[in-house]
Design a protein around this motif. Structure first.
Motif, PDB file in Angstrom:
ATOM      1  N   ALA A  49       0.851  -1.197   0.000  1.00 28.76           N
ATOM      2  CA  ALA A  49       0.000   0.000   0.000  1.00 28.76           C
ATOM      3  C   ALA A  49       0.884   1.244   0.000  1.00 28.76           C
ATOM      4  O   ALA A  49       1.782   1.371   0.838  1.00 28.76           O
ATOM      5  CB  ALA A  49      -0.907  -0.008   1.227  1.00 28.76           C
ATOM      6  N   LYS A  50       0.652   2.137  -0.959  1.00 28.60           N
ATOM      7  CA  LYS A  50       1.384   3.403  -1.035  1.00 28.60           C
ATOM      8  C   LYS A  50       0.446   4.529  -0.603  1.00 28.60           C
ATOM      9  O   LYS A  50      -0.513   4.844  -1.313  1.00 28.60           O
ATOM     10  CB  LYS A  50       1.904   3.687  -2.450  1.00 28.60           C
ATOM     11  N   PRO A  51       0.685   5.107   0.546  1.00 25.53           N
ATOM     12  CA  PRO A  51      -0.224   6.155   1.041  1.00 25.53           C
ATOM     13  C   PRO A  51      -0.290   7.358   0.110  1.00 25.53           C
ATOM     14  O   PRO A  51       0.681   7.702  -0.563  1.00 25.53           O
ATOM     15  CB  PRO A  51       0.391   6.549   2.392  1.00 25.53           C
ATOM     16  N   ASP A  52      -1.443   7.994   0.097  1.00 25.24           N
ATOM     17  CA  ASP A  52      -1.628   9.253  -0.605  1.00 25.24           C
ATOM     18  C   ASP A  52      -1.369  10.368   0.405  1.00 25.24           C
ATOM     19  O   ASP A  52      -2.129  10.552   1.351  1.00 25.24           O
ATOM     20  CB  ASP A  52      -3.060   9.333  -1.135  1.00 25.24           C
ATOM     21  N   TYR A  53      -0.285  11.099   0.203  1.00 23.79           N
ATOM     22  CA  TYR A  53       0.081  12.143   1.151  1.00 23.79           C
ATOM     23  C   TYR A  53      -0.488  13.513   0.768  1.00 23.79           C
ATOM     24  O   TYR A  53      -0.166  14.510   1.417  1.00 23.79           O
ATOM     25  CB  TYR A  53       1.606  12.232   1.262  1.00 23.79           C
ATOM     26  N   SER A  54      -1.336  13.559  -0.242  1.00 23.63           N
ATOM     27  CA  SER A  54      -1.909  14.838  -0.660  1.00 23.63           C
ATOM     28  C   SER A  54      -2.745  15.515   0.435  1.00 23.63           C
ATOM     29  O   SER A  54      -2.840  16.756   0.447  1.00 23.63           O
ATOM     30  CB  SER A  54      -2.739  14.674  -1.939  1.00 23.63           C
TER      31      SER A  54
END
Length: 295
Positions: A273-278
């Motif tokens: 899982a690659k977090p969305d840091y937006s």
């Protein structure tokens, strides 16, 4: 000479000096920590991820807490250097500018002496933070970030950062110290290495098995495994202090060992899982810590 020119034009008010140093420290944090975070966390790649110590990424909520804690740490850490400048302006310390009568030999020697003394001080204070209950109550907040990002370098309680920065005020009171050298040493040399230690990744040539340098792996292991009465890897630069104290971990879970075991495969990367840091760019997220709802 840059700092000395600033000192001659610095405001007389200590609070103004403190505010100015705090602002400059904030810019330093955003440049060093922010640029590394962008490349390795916001825009990760498989080739880079193979060198990540903990294969998982911290959540946006954790990064938000790191940055909020860092903002408190900045103000506290800026107190000692502000005091050092304030004393220097008034001739109350042995701080000096330029090479002067001391010469290049003294300037270079003082860099290494202050580096080693500050490194030992950092180790010893950090070690005590895991050994004395009252100090652990302060320091344990930094260990909330068990899988740190580059924003966690000074994500401490204010008291911790106040004490850690004290050498910047104490050194010029004890011996002649060049102010440009001292501020570059702590503001760039130490902080940049702190970003490396909290990077969460490892270098190919400077890996966890280096005999005398604390690498990013040692500091990750410290975050993940050190608690009260377990002061593992509390050193900053030099591994010797932990060697003497017997506070090095024997077990290694570094990325190099993980790659050798086949644990950094492309298949594992694709499943990760690659977090969305937006959300970190959203004011509502900073206020509530919750993601905006989309109807």
């Amino acid at each position: 000479m840059v700092l000395c020119e600033m000192m001659s034009n610095a405001p007389e008010s200590f609070l103004m000096v403190w505010a100015t140093i705090s602002f400059l420290a904030l810019l330093s944090v955003m440049f060093f920590s922010g640029s590394v975070f962008w490349v390795y966390y916001v825009k990760p790649t498989y080739e880079r991820w193979r060198y990540k110590i903990n294969p998982k990424f911290p959540s946006p909520q954790d990064v938000r807490l790191e940055i909020r804690q860092t903002l408190k740490g900045i103000v506290a850490a800026a107190f000692a250097p502000s005091l050092s400048l304030y004393f220097s302006q008034r001739g109350l310390s042995q701080a000096y500018c330029g090479v002067g009568e001391m010469g290049w030999g003294y300037l270079i020697a003082s860099f290494f002496v202050t580096w080693i003394v500050a490194d030992f001080f950092e180790f010893f204070y950090h070690y005590l933070g895991h050994s004395i209950p009252s100090m652990w109550q302060v320091h344990k907040h930094h260990h909330r970030f068990y899988n740190p990002s580059p924003f966690s370098v000074i994500a401490d309680e204010p008291l911790d950062q106040f004490v850690r920065a004290l050498p910047m005020a104490v050194f010029p009171m004890i011996a002649p110290v060049n102010m440009d050298m001292l501020f570059l040493q702590f503001g760039v040399f130490f902080y940049a290495y702190g970003v490396y230690l909290h990077w969460g990744y490892e270098l190919e040539r400077l890996d966890a098995h280096h005999p005398w340098i604390n690498t990013s792996y040692q500091h990750y292991a410290h975050h993940a495994m050190s608690i009260m009465n377990r002061p593992y890897h509390t050193g900053f630069y030099i591994k010797l202090w932990d060697d003497i104290a017997g506070s090095n971990l024997e077990k290694c879970t570094c990325s190099k060992c993980a790659r050798e075991k086949g644990e950094r495969s492309l298949e594992a990367w694709e499943k990760l899982a690659k977090p969305d840091y937006s959300p970190l760019l959203s004011s509502s997220f900073w206020w509530t810590g919750e993601f905006a709802k989309i109807d």
